[in-house]
Motif scaffolding. Structure first.
Motif, PDB file in Angstrom:
ATOM      1  N   PHE A 346      20.191  39.683 -12.451  1.00 32.45           N
ATOM      2  CA  PHE A 346      20.078  38.283 -12.034  1.00 32.45           C
ATOM      3  C   PHE A 346      21.161  37.418 -12.694  1.00 32.45           C
ATOM      4  O   PHE A 346      21.684  36.477 -12.094  1.00 32.45           O
ATOM      5  N   ASN A 386      19.048  37.487  -3.238  1.00 29.52           N
ATOM      6  CA  ASN A 386      18.025  37.596  -2.205  1.00 29.52           C
ATOM      7  C   ASN A 386      17.620  39.051  -1.983  1.00 29.52           C
ATOM      8  O   ASN A 386      16.438  39.378  -1.838  1.00 29.52           O
ATOM      9  N   MET A 389      15.460  40.282  -4.955  1.00 28.03           N
ATOM     10  CA  MET A 389      14.088  39.739  -4.893  1.00 28.03           C
ATOM     11  C   MET A 389      13.294  40.354  -3.753  1.00 28.03           C
ATOM     12  O   MET A 389      12.111  40.634  -3.886  1.00 28.03           O
ATOM     13  N   ASN A 390      13.984  40.603  -2.610  1.00 24.88           N
ATOM     14  CA  ASN A 390      13.301  41.229  -1.478  1.00 24.88           C
ATOM     15  C   ASN A 390      12.841  42.647  -1.809  1.00 24.88           C
ATOM     16  O   ASN A 390      11.765  43.079  -1.402  1.00 24.88           O
TER      17      ASN A 390
END
Length: 556
Positions: A346, A386, A389-390
């Motif tokens: 991240f 994204n 996180m997905n």
């Protein structure tokens, strides 16, 4: 922190090992105590169980004494030679320890004197005839005495002893009371060495008359028939019942004075005296130590197995505790690494986004080229965030069965081609090949299948050297199943790690993982395949490449 963890778990391992060693010592000590207890118990059994052997062996004698002898009284004194012979035959057949029986066919009279018999005041007790019966008695020796031929046989102590006993009982008889059966039985029988003499028990009215006859002459003078039988017994004919054949090796009947010559420590011996007329004899028990050891072992083994089972359970608990500690250690390490790697994953795009944002904010003016560059950077880094996180969200949803499996028909060639194209755009140096055999379409969840393809393709690219970034995808219909193979020419997987690669947070330590990896990729693939009711397996050779095989149900 890592040093503290290792030190803590080394300490736990040492405690577990110390516990197991202590339990092992206790186990050995328990076995020793159990064996000594077994030895002592069997030796005590050797001494105590002789009573049971005696009871079993003399059971026929007790039956004879308590049941067969009283049958004489049923004849009320009117036994003759033929009836007595039949009675004795049943006794000899039923009770082999009875060697011979002498039958006194007697009379009780109210006359002052008799030549053969006993005089008690005016009461006389004398035999009319005396017979002997037995398997070894010759036919011409059955009749021993008859009143018509006096002096041809001495009546003997058996007859006189019991008559004296009868006389004493009659003299002291209380005619106002009814005597007990036990009192009558004891006074009308006489037990001597290897011999029992029994007189049929008269009725109480007859006993009262006997008492009167001993004191005066009655008119008219009554005559009563009495039957006396003397049973000669052979103790060596008692059948020994060894109720503990694994405890007593030999059991013999010996005289009470018998003393064995061999008294070595290699034998265990004990003895018990026979009852009643056999009191001059004993049962003699002897077993060798080696014979007794077998019985000790048979008694010890179940105890040892119980101790072993208990020890096994304790050790198993200790091993499980250590295993849980070890698993907790690994889980802690995996979670620790996961958090570090996730933070890194991240942090990198966030840092890039922040730098790009600061550059845009601080610049007084930006050219079109710079705007496109910063826009591309922000878009790519946002896609990375994204996607990560997905993946985490999808993993959690699949694990908890929070999503439903869609069923759409796809064209497998088109599907593979789209996957290849998307990865070629991202990695121009990635060399893709594919083949499809046996089918063109099948029903599946395209989103999940796409995630599966993407993860395996990304792995193939990431873990392949620059000169061997190749992936071959094959799709075949085999025996009603869709079989997908992803074959690369990467660095391969060590055999020792094959069983771990599908575990969550697990990462193989190599140069390709230095920049961080969450350790969810292959675990995610495993969960996807399981959710789609399929199977996944892997074959790999180090520095040669890896092949992932996926088998999915075929629905047309």
């Amino acid at each position: 922190m890592s040093s503290e963890k290792k030190s803590g778990y080394r300490k736990s391992f040492s405690l577990i090992m110390t516990f197991i060693i202590m339990m092992s010592v206790l186990f050995a000590f328990s076995l020793l105590l159990a064996y000594r207890f077994s030895t002592k118990f069997i030796e005590n059994e050797f001494v105590s169980e002789k009573v049971n052997v005696l009871e079993q062996s003399i059971k026929p004698y007790n039956d004879f004494f308590q049941k067969k002898l009283p049958e004489v009284s049923y004849y009320n004194g009117y036994l003759d030679s033929a009836t007595a012979c039949n009675f004795v035959d049943t006794v000899l057949l039923e009770y082999p320890f009875v060697a011979k029986v002498i039958f006194y066919d007697s009379e009780v009279r109210n006359t002052p004197v008799v030549n053969d018999g006993l005089n008690i005041g005016r009461l006389t007790f004398s035999p009319k005839n005396i017979y002997q019966f037995g398997s070894l008695v010759p036919a011409d020796s059955v009749l021993l005495f008859t009143r018509d031929k006096t002096g041809n046989f001495k009546v003997g102590d058996d007859f006189n002893a019991l008559v004296l006993k009868l006389a004493s009982y009659i003299q002291g008889l209380d005619t106002s009371k009814v005597p007990s059966q036990e009192d009558l039985f004891s006074n009308f029988s006489n037990v001597r060495a290897n011999k029992i003499t029994y007189l049929n028990i008269p009725r109480i009215e007859d006993l009262k008359v006997y008492k009167s006859m001993s004191r005066r002459t009655l008119d008219p003078q009554p005559v009563y028939q009495q039957d006396m039988l003397s049973f000669h017994l052979d103790p060596y004919k008692i059948k020994i019942i060894n109720s503990r054949p694994l405890l007593y090796q030999y059991i013999k009947i010996e005289p009470l004075t018998y003393d064995p010559l061999d008294t070595s420590d290699s034998y265990l011996t004990t003895e018990i005296t026979l009852p009643g007329p056999f009191s001059d004899y004993k049962l003699y028990f002897i077993s060798s130590k080696s014979f007794i050891d077998k019985e000790i072992l048979s008694y010890f083994l179940p105890i040892a197995l119980g101790i072993l089972l208990f020890y096994g359970i304790v050790v198993l608990v200790a091993v499980l505790i250590y295993r849980n500690l070890n698993i907790n250690q690994k889980m802690f390490k995996l979670q620790y690494d996961f958090m570090n790697n996730l933070t890194h994953e991240f942090k990198t795009p966030v840092s890039v986004i922040k730098i790009a944002g600061n550059n845009i904010k601080s610049a007084s003016s930006l050219t079109d080229r710079e705007l496109k560059m910063y826009g591309k950077i922000l878009d790519e880094e946002a896609d990375k965030l994204n996607g990560l996180m997905n993946k985490l969200l999808a993993f959690t949803q699949i694990e908890n069965k929070a999503i439903e499996l869609n069923q759409d028909k796809i064209n497998i060639e088109d599907f593979i081609e789209s996957t290849v194209e998307s990865h070629r755009l991202k990695h121009p140096d990635f060399n893709f090949t594919y083949e499809v055999t046996g089918f063109m379409t099948f029903v599946t969840d395209p989103v999940l299948l796409g995630s599966l393809f993407d993860n395996l393709a990304e792995n193939a690219y990431k873990y392949s050297p620059a000169e061997r970034k190749k992936l071959h995808i094959s799709a075949r219909l085999i025996k009603g199943k869709v079989v997908l193979r992803f074959t690369d020419q990467g660095i391969g997987i060590p055999a020792s790690e094959i069983n771990n690669i599908f575990k969550k947070f697990f990462r193989i330590q190599n140069q390709y993982n230095q920049n961080g990896s969450v350790g969810l990729g292959l675990a995610f693939c495993k969960e996807l395949v399981n959710f789609m009711d399929g199977e996944i397996s892997v074959k790999s050779k180090v520095n040669k490449g890896t092949e992932f095989k996926i088998v999915l149900p075929y629905n047309d």
